[in-house]
Design an enzyme around this catalytic site. Structure first.
Site, short mmCIF file in Angstrom:
data_model
loop_
_atom_site.label_atom_id
_atom_site.label_comp_id
_atom_site.label_asym_id
_atom_site.label_seq_id
_atom_site.Cartn_x
_atom_site.Cartn_y
_atom_site.Cartn_z
N GLN A 140 1.01 -0.80 -0.16
CA GLN A 140 0.33 0.07 -0.21
C GLN A 140 0.51 1.22 -0.38
O GLN A 140 0.96 2.32 0.84
CB GLN A 140 -1.28 -0.01 1.60
CG GLN A 140 -1.97 1.27 1.42
CD GLN A 140 -2.74 1.19 0.06
OE1 GLN A 140 -3.30 0.76 -0.12
NE2 GLN A 140 -4.05 2.02 0.34
N HIS A 177 -2.64 -3.96 -0.15
CA HIS A 177 -2.48 -4.76 -1.39
C HIS A 177 -2.37 -3.66 -1.93
O HIS A 177 -4.04 -3.12 -1.75
CB HIS A 177 -3.03 -5.32 -1.18
CG HIS A 177 -2.92 -5.99 -3.15
ND1 HIS A 177 -3.29 -6.81 -3.71
CD2 HIS A 177 -2.57 -5.57 -4.41
CE1 HIS A 177 -2.71 -7.39 -4.41
NE2 HIS A 177 -2.22 -6.43 -5.32
N LEU A 178 -1.92 -2.29 -3.04
CA LEU A 178 -2.00 -1.37 -3.07
C LEU A 178 -3.99 -1.30 -3.75
O LEU A 178 -4.08 -2.00 -4.93
CB LEU A 178 -1.18 -0.30 -4.72
CG LEU A 178 -1.13 -0.19 -4.99
CD1 LEU A 178 -1.21 1.09 -3.75
CD2 LEU A 178 0.04 0.67 -5.80
N HIS A 179 -4.11 0.18 -3.11
CA HIS A 179 -5.35 0.41 -3.07
C HIS A 179 -6.06 1.57 -3.39
O HIS A 179 -5.55 2.00 -1.92
CB HIS A 179 -6.75 -1.34 -3.21
CG HIS A 179 -6.83 -1.30 -1.27
ND1 HIS A 179 -5.62 -1.65 -0.34
CD2 HIS A 179 -7.48 -0.64 -0.35
CE1 HIS A 179 -6.48 -1.10 0.42
NE2 HIS A 179 -7.76 -0.29 0.23
N LEU A 180 -6.99 2.24 -4.10
CA LEU A 180 -7.56 4.00 -3.33
C LEU A 180 -9.05 3.04 -3.29
O LEU A 180 -10.17 2.38 -3.63
CB LEU A 180 -7.35 4.52 -4.51
CG LEU A 180 -5.77 4.35 -5.30
CD1 LEU A 180 -5.73 4.50 -6.57
CD2 LEU A 180 -5.33 6.10 -5.15
#
Length: 337
Positions: A140, A177-180
């Protein structure tokens, strides 16, 4: 298989003062989200008529009542550092069902680089998660590609209060875990019009100092600036990660800081770290709360909320004035390069 939406810079919309309600992007998102509701993909039924208040005060703070979000969501993971590595053994978006994927948004058709998926414990109707480069298993930590994805989502929507937000680890992110977060806000938020002071004008960067929690605000007035400003935003967020400074980012349409034309506004706030698992107090201070919106669990807190209490809570997560001054000095030097 899910659908694909091709980003078209000729059809973007920067205005937040418009009668246009839905673009082709919005229609696709809404129809795919409704399909997921009909299939029972969510942990609870989200009320289309959520109880809402706009608080008295200068900020016109927006609050909504959503007890199910607290009662039925997956428990957040604990984090000790902003740069915690990805752990495939913990929950991540490679473990979701294909039915939870609504569509992809890319420069070219028939690619799956950037996914728009459901949040199965939604904050409000049509809230989605934006997951860039899912297969890379990125932690993240914002990337240029991720910021560009966020800018394209806001610009592709005709809805005037389209919102994209990011929480770093230790800044109330729940998943590493990379997210927006993409949210159709119920009303205009104060960040769409708030004034900010010039900071590094050559980088389209301004200083947000309305609260003790300070931050940097970038503006984008034309699609041709997307790549350049995304790089500059990422320069700031990479510095914060390397310094283990928790941060939150928000993107919305709003007034330009420097002219009368509309612009995309990007805020990056620096704040104290929340160490360990996210807890559910009266309210937590993440990207939503800094932006002028929150959702609450208990009706008595909802009824008793006021702007002064929110300002006090926001100011309570501010870094010391000395640390914030050092960050400002360091960021100015980085943007000079």
């Amino acid at each position: 298989m899910w659908k694909h939406f091709k980003f078209d810079p000729r059809t973007i919309n920067f205005s937040y003062d418009t009668d246009d309600k839905l673009s082709d992007f919005d229609v696709l998102l809404h129809s795919a989200w409704d399909r997921a509701v009909a299939e029972g993909q969510f942990k609870y039924k989200i009320d289309q008529n959520i109880k809402k208040r706009i608080l008295d005060g200068d900020l016109h703070y927006v609050i909504e009542l959503n007890p199910s979000r607290f009662d039925k969501r997956r428990l957040p993971d604990p984090f000790e550092r902003v740069d915690t590595p990805f752990d495939k053994n913990r929950f991540n978006f490679n473990k979701i069902k294909d039915e939870e994927i609504l569509f992809s948004l890319d420069d070219e058709q028939q690619t799956d680089k950037h996914l728009v998926i459901i949040n199965n414990s939604p904050v409000r109707p049509y809230q989605v998660l934006l997951v860039p480069n899912r297969q890379l298993e990125q932690s993240q930590i914002l990337t240029v590609d991720c910021i560009l994805f966020a800018l394209r989502v806001v610009a592709s929507s005709a809805y005037p209060f389209m919102y994209v937000g990011f929480n770093s680890l230790c800044g109330y992110a729940s998943v590493n875990h990379l997210h927006l977060h993409g949210i159709y806000m119920p009303n205009r938020l104060y960040i769409q019009t708030v004034k900010c002071s010039p900071f590094h004008v050559n980088s389209n960067c301004y200083l947000f100092d309305l609260f003790d929690v300070q931050g940097f605000a970038f503006e984008i007035k034309h699609v041709d600036e997307f790549d350049k400003i995304a790089q500059r935003i990422n320069t700031v967020t990479n510095y914060l990660v390397s310094s283990d400074v928790a941060h939150n980012m928000t993107i919305m349409k709003g007034d330009s800081f420097s002219s009368s034309q509309p612009a995309l506004r990007v805020f990056v706030w620096l704040r104290q770290s929340n160490i360990g698992a996210k807890t559910f107090h009266q309210w937590n201070i993440g990207c939503l709360e800094l932006s002028g919106y929150t959702f609450l669990q208990y009706e008595e807190i909802f009824n008793d909320a006021n702007e002064a209490k929110f300002r006090e809570c926001i100011n309570g997560v501010a870094l010391s004035s000395e640390v914030q001054q050092k960050i400002r000095d360091d960021v100015k030097n980085l943007l000079d390069q």
